[in-house]
Design a protein around this motif. Structure first.
Motif, short mmCIF file in Angstrom:
data_model
loop_
_atom_site.label_atom_id
_atom_site.label_comp_id
_atom_site.label_asym_id
_atom_site.label_seq_id
_atom_site.Cartn_x
_atom_site.Cartn_y
_atom_site.Cartn_z
N ILE A 27 1.06 -1.26 -0.07
CA ILE A 27 0.05 0.27 -0.22
C ILE A 27 0.38 0.92 -0.05
O ILE A 27 0.82 2.27 -0.65
CB ILE A 27 -0.68 0.01 1.26
N VAL A 28 1.83 1.20 0.48
CA VAL A 28 2.85 2.24 1.44
C VAL A 28 4.17 2.88 -0.24
O VAL A 28 3.67 3.79 -1.23
CB VAL A 28 3.76 2.52 1.98
N TYR A 29 4.26 1.65 -1.25
CA TYR A 29 4.58 1.08 -2.20
C TYR A 29 3.28 1.95 -3.39
O TYR A 29 4.54 2.62 -3.95
CB TYR A 29 5.49 0.22 -2.68
N TRP A 30 2.87 1.82 -3.30
CA TRP A 30 1.87 2.16 -4.59
C TRP A 30 1.46 3.99 -4.59
O TRP A 30 1.32 4.36 -5.21
CB TRP A 30 0.54 1.40 -4.69
N THR A 31 1.68 3.92 -3.10
CA THR A 31 0.48 5.56 -2.48
C THR A 31 1.49 6.13 -3.18
O THR A 31 1.75 7.21 -4.04
CB THR A 31 0.44 5.70 -0.73
N ILE A 32 3.20 6.25 -3.05
CA ILE A 32 4.21 6.53 -3.58
C ILE A 32 4.77 6.66 -4.36
O ILE A 32 4.61 7.53 -4.98
CB ILE A 32 6.15 6.71 -2.69
N LYS A 33 4.09 5.40 -5.92
CA LYS A 33 3.82 6.30 -6.76
C LYS A 33 2.79 6.49 -7.69
O LYS A 33 2.54 7.55 -8.07
CB LYS A 33 3.84 4.66 -7.72
N PHE A 34 2.06 6.57 -7.03
CA PHE A 34 -0.14 7.50 -7.05
C PHE A 34 0.76 9.20 -7.51
O PHE A 34 0.85 9.29 -8.08
CB PHE A 34 -0.74 6.66 -6.04
N ALA A 35 1.46 8.81 -6.07
CA ALA A 35 1.66 10.48 -5.48
C ALA A 35 2.58 11.23 -6.55
O ALA A 35 2.82 12.02 -6.37
CB ALA A 35 2.01 10.98 -4.38
N GLY A 36 3.62 10.18 -6.86
CA GLY A 36 4.37 11.04 -7.84
C GLY A 36 5.93 11.27 -6.85
O GLY A 36 6.68 12.21 -7.90
N SER A 39 11.00 9.70 -6.34
CA SER A 39 12.17 10.92 -5.87
C SER A 39 13.11 11.53 -4.11
O SER A 39 13.59 11.94 -3.99
CB SER A 39 12.77 11.71 -7.35
N VAL A 40 11.45 11.81 -3.95
CA VAL A 40 11.71 12.79 -2.49
C VAL A 40 11.51 11.54 -1.60
O VAL A 40 12.97 12.11 -0.62
CB VAL A 40 10.64 13.60 -2.24
N CYS A 41 11.14 10.76 -1.50
CA CYS A 41 10.72 9.58 -0.88
C CYS A 41 11.88 8.63 -0.46
O CYS A 41 12.01 8.10 0.73
CB CYS A 41 9.42 8.91 -0.22
N TYR A 42 12.61 8.85 -1.13
CA TYR A 42 13.25 7.76 -0.43
C TYR A 42 15.16 8.26 -1.05
O TYR A 42 14.89 8.57 -1.98
CB TYR A 42 13.80 5.98 -2.46
N LEU A 43 15.80 7.50 0.11
CA LEU A 43 17.53 8.20 0.45
C LEU A 43 18.31 7.43 -0.70
O LEU A 43 19.11 6.73 -0.57
CB LEU A 43 18.30 7.28 1.64
N GLY A 44 18.29 8.20 -2.07
CA GLY A 44 19.21 8.32 -3.29
C GLY A 44 19.41 6.78 -4.27
O GLY A 44 20.08 6.44 -4.22
N VAL A 52 13.29 -0.59 1.76
CA VAL A 52 14.38 -0.82 2.43
C VAL A 52 15.11 0.66 2.94
O VAL A 52 15.42 1.24 4.07
CB VAL A 52 15.26 -1.62 2.49
N TRP A 53 14.93 1.46 1.72
CA TRP A 53 15.46 3.34 1.48
C TRP A 53 14.26 4.25 2.07
O TRP A 53 14.74 5.52 1.52
CB TRP A 53 16.37 3.12 0.35
N LEU A 54 13.30 3.75 1.88
CA LEU A 54 12.33 4.82 2.58
C LEU A 54 12.19 5.61 3.32
O LEU A 54 12.92 4.37 4.53
CB LEU A 54 11.03 4.06 2.54
N ASP A 55 12.25 6.84 3.19
CA ASP A 55 12.27 7.89 4.04
C ASP A 55 11.20 8.09 4.73
O ASP A 55 10.58 9.53 3.96
CB ASP A 55 13.09 9.31 3.95
N PHE A 56 10.93 7.58 5.91
CA PHE A 56 9.42 7.96 6.08
C PHE A 56 8.97 9.03 6.54
O PHE A 56 7.79 9.31 6.87
CB PHE A 56 8.86 6.47 7.09
N ALA A 57 10.01 9.87 7.19
CA ALA A 57 9.91 11.35 8.06
C ALA A 57 9.72 12.13 6.53
O ALA A 57 8.15 12.78 7.17
CB ALA A 57 11.68 11.66 7.83
N LYS A 58 9.53 11.65 5.65
CA LYS A 58 9.50 12.71 4.21
C LYS A 58 7.73 12.33 3.69
O LYS A 58 7.22 12.99 2.55
CB LYS A 58 9.77 12.39 3.08
N LEU A 59 7.05 11.04 4.54
CA LEU A 59 6.10 10.81 4.14
C LEU A 59 4.91 11.85 5.19
O LEU A 59 3.98 11.52 4.40
CB LEU A 59 5.54 9.08 4.47
#
Length: 107
Positions: A27-36, A39-44, A52-59
C-alpha cells in the motif's frame, strides 16, 4: 526532589513504532507511485517494494486527497482487492494525511 532542571532536549529520529505487514508495504509503495513522489521519499536508492530505503519522515508532508482513486490505482496495478479502511489505516500509521470523511469530495 533535588531541584534538578532540564536545560535541553535532543530529538532522535526513530523508525515506525510497528512493523508493517507485506500488504501495508505494498500500500505504501503504490501510494508513493500514485503521488509521484518516489524521488523525494527514497534515500538516493531505487524505489523498491520492501521499502528498505524509504525515508518515512518525508511521508509526513504527503497528502492523498482522493482515497477512492488510490484504492482503484492499487487494485489495477496489483490485482489486490483491498478496502478503503485498510488503506486509510496504513497511511495513518505512516503519517500520510487523508482528509476526513466529511471534508472529502464524493467520488
Amino acid at each position: 526532589m533535588d531541584d534538578t532542571r532540564l536545560k535541553a532536549v535532543e530529538v532522535i529520529p526513530a523508525s515506525l513504532p510497528r512493523k508493517l505487514t507485506d500488504l501495508q508495504k505494498q500500500i505504501v509503495y503504490w501510494t508513493i507511485k500514485f503521488a509521484g513522489c518516489k524521488s523525494v521519499c527514497y534515500l538516493g536508492r531505487p524505489l523498491t517494494p520492501d521499502l528498505v530505503w524509504l525515508d518515512f519522515a518525508k511521508l509526513r508532508g504527503l497528502e492523498i486527497l482522493k482515497l477512492a482513486e488510490l484504492v482503484r490505482f492499487i487494485a489495477e496495478k496489483t490485482g489486490l482487492i483491498i478496502n478503503r479502511q485498510e488503506v486509510a489505516y496504513t497511511l495513518a500509521v505512516c503519517g500520510i494525511r487523508v482528509p476526513r470523511k466529511g471534508s472529502q469530495s464524493r467520488d
